[in-house]
Design an enzyme around this catalytic site. Structure first.
Site, PDB file in Angstrom:
ATOM      1  N   SER A  38       0.849  -1.203   0.000  1.00 39.24           N
ATOM      2  CA  SER A  38       0.000   0.000   0.000  1.00 39.24           C
ATOM      3  C   SER A  38       0.883   1.252   0.000  1.00 39.24           C
ATOM      4  CB  SER A  38      -0.877  -0.035   1.264  1.00 39.24           C
ATOM      5  OG  SER A  38      -1.573   1.170   1.449  1.00 39.24           O
ATOM      6  N   TYR A 197       3.861   7.518  17.912  1.00 37.52           N
ATOM      7  CA  TYR A 197       4.332   7.745  16.537  1.00 37.52           C
ATOM      8  C   TYR A 197       5.573   8.639  16.562  1.00 37.52           C
ATOM      9  CZ  TYR A 197       3.985   8.361  11.455  1.00 37.52           C
ATOM     10  OH  TYR A 197       4.246   8.344  10.091  1.00 37.52           O
ATOM     11  N   LYS A 201       9.321   7.610  15.320  1.00 34.85           N
ATOM     12  CA  LYS A 201       9.965   8.293  14.186  1.00 34.85           C
ATOM     13  C   LYS A 201      11.200   9.085  14.631  1.00 34.85           C
ATOM     14  CE  LYS A 201       7.280   6.769  10.887  1.00 34.85           C
ATOM     15  NZ  LYS A 201       7.793   5.865   9.838  1.00 34.85           N
ATOM     16  N   THR A 232      -2.017   8.990   1.513  1.00 32.46           N
ATOM     17  CA  THR A 232      -1.949   7.528   1.381  1.00 32.46           C
ATOM     18  C   THR A 232      -3.046   6.951   2.263  1.00 32.46           C
ATOM     19  OG1 THR A 232      -0.554   7.074   3.297  1.00 32.46           O
ATOM     20  CG2 THR A 232       0.595   7.666   1.250  1.00 32.46           C
TER      21      THR A 232
HETATM   22  N1  LIG Z   1       1.268   8.965   4.638  1.00 27.39           N
HETATM   23  C1  LIG Z   1       1.905   9.881   5.314  1.00 27.39           C
HETATM   24  O1  LIG Z   1       1.461  11.019   5.445  1.00 27.39           O
HETATM   25  C2  LIG Z   1       3.238   9.586   5.919  1.00 27.39           C
HETATM   26  C3  LIG Z   1       4.018  10.666   6.359  1.00 27.39           C
HETATM   27  C4  LIG Z   1       5.255  10.405   6.927  1.00 27.39           C
HETATM   28  C5  LIG Z   1       5.731   9.116   7.019  1.00 27.39           C
HETATM   29  N2  LIG Z   1       4.940   8.088   6.591  1.00 27.39           N
HETATM   30  C6  LIG Z   1       5.524   6.741   6.727  1.00 27.39           C
HETATM   31  O2  LIG Z   1       5.547   6.102   5.482  1.00 27.39           O
HETATM   32  C7  LIG Z   1       5.518   4.683   5.669  1.00 27.39           C
HETATM   33  C8  LIG Z   1       4.466   4.087   4.757  1.00 27.39           C
HETATM   34  O3  LIG Z   1       3.200   4.607   5.125  1.00 27.39           O
HETATM   35  P1  LIG Z   1       2.021   4.850   4.086  1.00 27.39           P
HETATM   36  O4  LIG Z   1       1.576   6.259   4.249  1.00 27.39           O
HETATM   37  O5  LIG Z   1       2.417   4.355   2.755  1.00 27.39           O
HETATM   38  O6  LIG Z   1       0.876   3.958   4.765  1.00 27.39           O
HETATM   39  P2  LIG Z   1       0.007   2.731   4.226  1.00 27.39           P
HETATM   40  O7  LIG Z   1      -0.947   2.433   5.323  1.00 27.39           O
HETATM   41  O8  LIG Z   1      -0.557   3.044   2.877  1.00 27.39           O
HETATM   42  O9  LIG Z   1       1.080   1.559   4.072  1.00 27.39           O
HETATM   43  C9  LIG Z   1       1.666   0.930   5.177  1.00 27.39           C
HETATM   44  C10 LIG Z   1       1.840  -0.531   4.861  1.00 27.39           C
HETATM   45  O10 LIG Z   1       2.489  -1.154   5.993  1.00 27.39           O
HETATM   46  C11 LIG Z   1       1.841  -2.394   6.215  1.00 27.39           C
HETATM   47  N3  LIG Z   1       1.979  -2.824   7.605  1.00 27.39           N
HETATM   48  C12 LIG Z   1       1.414  -2.280   8.702  1.00 27.39           C
HETATM   49  N4  LIG Z   1       1.728  -2.982   9.793  1.00 27.39           N
HETATM   50  C13 LIG Z   1       2.543  -3.980   9.391  1.00 27.39           C
HETATM   51  C14 LIG Z   1       3.202  -5.055  10.052  1.00 27.39           C
HETATM   52  N5  LIG Z   1       3.078  -5.252  11.367  1.00 27.39           N
HETATM   53  N6  LIG Z   1       3.963  -5.895   9.313  1.00 27.39           N
HETATM   54  C15 LIG Z   1       4.082  -5.740   7.972  1.00 27.39           C
HETATM   55  N7  LIG Z   1       3.454  -4.756   7.299  1.00 27.39           N
HETATM   56  C16 LIG Z   1       2.701  -3.892   7.996  1.00 27.39           C
HETATM   57  C17 LIG Z   1       0.388  -2.160   5.849  1.00 27.39           C
HETATM   58  O11 LIG Z   1      -0.316  -3.373   5.603  1.00 27.39           O
HETATM   59  C18 LIG Z   1       0.540  -1.280   4.613  1.00 27.39           C
HETATM   60  O12 LIG Z   1       0.607  -2.051   3.435  1.00 27.39           O
HETATM   61  C19 LIG Z   1       5.241   4.468   7.152  1.00 27.39           C
HETATM   62  O13 LIG Z   1       6.453   4.172   7.804  1.00 27.39           O
HETATM   63  C20 LIG Z   1       4.704   5.806   7.602  1.00 27.39           C
HETATM   64  O14 LIG Z   1       4.912   6.044   8.968  1.00 27.39           O
HETATM   65  C21 LIG Z   1       3.719   8.284   6.037  1.00 27.39           C
END
Ligand SMILES: NC(=O)c1ccc[n+]([C@@H]2O[C@H](COP(=O)([O-])OP(=O)(O)OC[C@H]3O[C@@H](n4cnc5c(N)ncnc54)[C@H](O)[C@@H]3O)[C@@H](O)[C@H]2O)c1
Length: 348
Positions: A38, A197, A201, A232
């Protein structure tokens, strides 16, 4: 007295994020991405698979992960992309992910690892006391710390095991040893109401800043992305309403920044913050969006100067590692000679 150890940490020069980059080095690379079913992970996988890389996704979401990998195999006519179910909070599950990934990799190697899997704030909220009418609070659930920090530490520990098994990166840029960490703006600033969180981070940032000082000795380049809020599936509809008007960043900018790190094997030890696209004047002041004075930018380099002035301890430690590294050549040579002399084959 402060010391400059940029050179001995092998950190690469500041980035020009407006310069084009060549993705041809990604061809035939095998890249393991946690949380690749995802969001960003899926975006990285799609982009890099279309550049000729084989992507191996470890994710807890079997339905989405399998469907996506099927789609990717068709789109790129590469049957080697894999989905492997993995829960990053479970050590054995990650051990199995990496071992299976190496077995299934076309060249039996893992060239790059992205520690991307993450969740938003889940489990116990430290700022919301519970059971105040009872004698003791319930046992806390550190769900977000487990996934976003402990899970990342497991991924990094396994990357530090598997990446050095690759032949050392050569000037013809064949194998690579790249570890990409995904932090957040919550690595840098307080994230009110999302304490786990923020802790996780901030931890990823500390991991990056320390590890990049010494990872060169294993030929591993470590880089970090810290996105602001991006559209996302992690951002639930309520969050999107809350963020309305603040200006979310673009998912594709995160994918491009990650692709620069992945493709340009000369980038080592650099960190980028990704935010909404803005135009700035030379002094960093915001310009109106229709201004012709400047190009839009969304990424900013941070913590680029960590090694320009360090205290004596870090400087000495890195120098000792350097000396050990240099000595290893002779020790290795001496060891080979001893083995050759005493091997059953030479003794006849
Ligand atoms: N979207 C944002 O605004 C944002 C901002 C800063 C950082 N991030 C970071 O980016 C990264 C990806 O997030 P995203 O926004 O793509 O979210 P997302 O929810 O679209 O994707 C996260 C994925 O991680 C998987 N996941 C969750 N728990 C898990 C586990 N225990 N084992 C294996 N897989 C697991 C989920 O199934 C999912 O496919 C994360 O580390 C998030 O903290 C996101």
């Amino acid at each position: 007295m402060s010391k400059n150890i940029v050179g001995i940490t092998r950190q690469s020069p500041p980035l020009d994020t407006t310069a084009p980059f060549d993705t041809s080095s990604l061809q035939e690379k095998t890249i393991v991405i946690t949380g690749g079913a995802s969001g960003f992970g899926k975006g990285f996988a799609k982009r890099w698979a279309n550049c000729g890389a084989t992507v191996i996704i470890g994710d807890i979401d079997t339905t989405q992960g399998k469907a996506f990998v099927e789609e990717l195999r068709k789109e790129t006519a590469n049957p080697s992309h894999q989905f492997i179910r993995c829960n990053v909070t479970d050590w054995q599950s990650q051990v199995d992910l990496f071992r299976t990934a190496a077995e299934l990799s076309p060249h039996r190697r893992i060239d790059q690892v992205v520690a991307n899997a993450g969740v938003q704030e889940l489990g116990t909220k430290l700022d919301q006391p519970q059971n105040l009418d009872k004698d003791e609070p319930p046992k806390p659930q550190w769900t977000t710390v487990d996934v976003n920090l402990i899970g990342v530490l497991y991924t990094v520990h396994l990357a530090m095991f598997w990446l050095p098994k690759n032949p050392a990166p050569a000037s013809d840029a064949q194998p690579d040893r790249h570890l990409l960490l995904i932090g957040s703006v919550a690595s840098l600033i307080p994230f009110a109401g999302h304490i786990q969180y923020s802790i996780a981070k901030h931890g990823v940032l500390g991991l990056f800043r320390s590890l990049r000082a010494t990872s060169w000795k294993d030929g591993i380049r470590v880089n970090l992305l810290m996105p602001y809020f991006m559209d996302t599936p992690m951002i639930h509809p309520g969050g999107k309403v809350f963020l309305a008007g603040i200006g979310m960043g673009k998912h594709e900018d995160v994918v491009e920044a990650a692709s620069r790190f992945a493709a340009d094997v000369s980038i080592r030890g650099r960190a980028l913050v990704l935010g909404p696209r803005v135009k700035l004047d030379d002094d960093g002041h915001l310009l109106p969006p229709d201004s012709q004075e400047a190009e839009e930018i969304s990424s900013f380099e941070v913590f680029g100067h960590d090694f320009e002035e360090v205290e004596a301890f870090t400087s000495r430690y890195v120098k000792i590692l350097n000396a050990v590294e240099a000595a290893r050549g002779y020790i290795g040579w001496a060891g080979d000679i001893v083995k050759a002399i005493f091997s059953p084959f030479t003794r006849g």
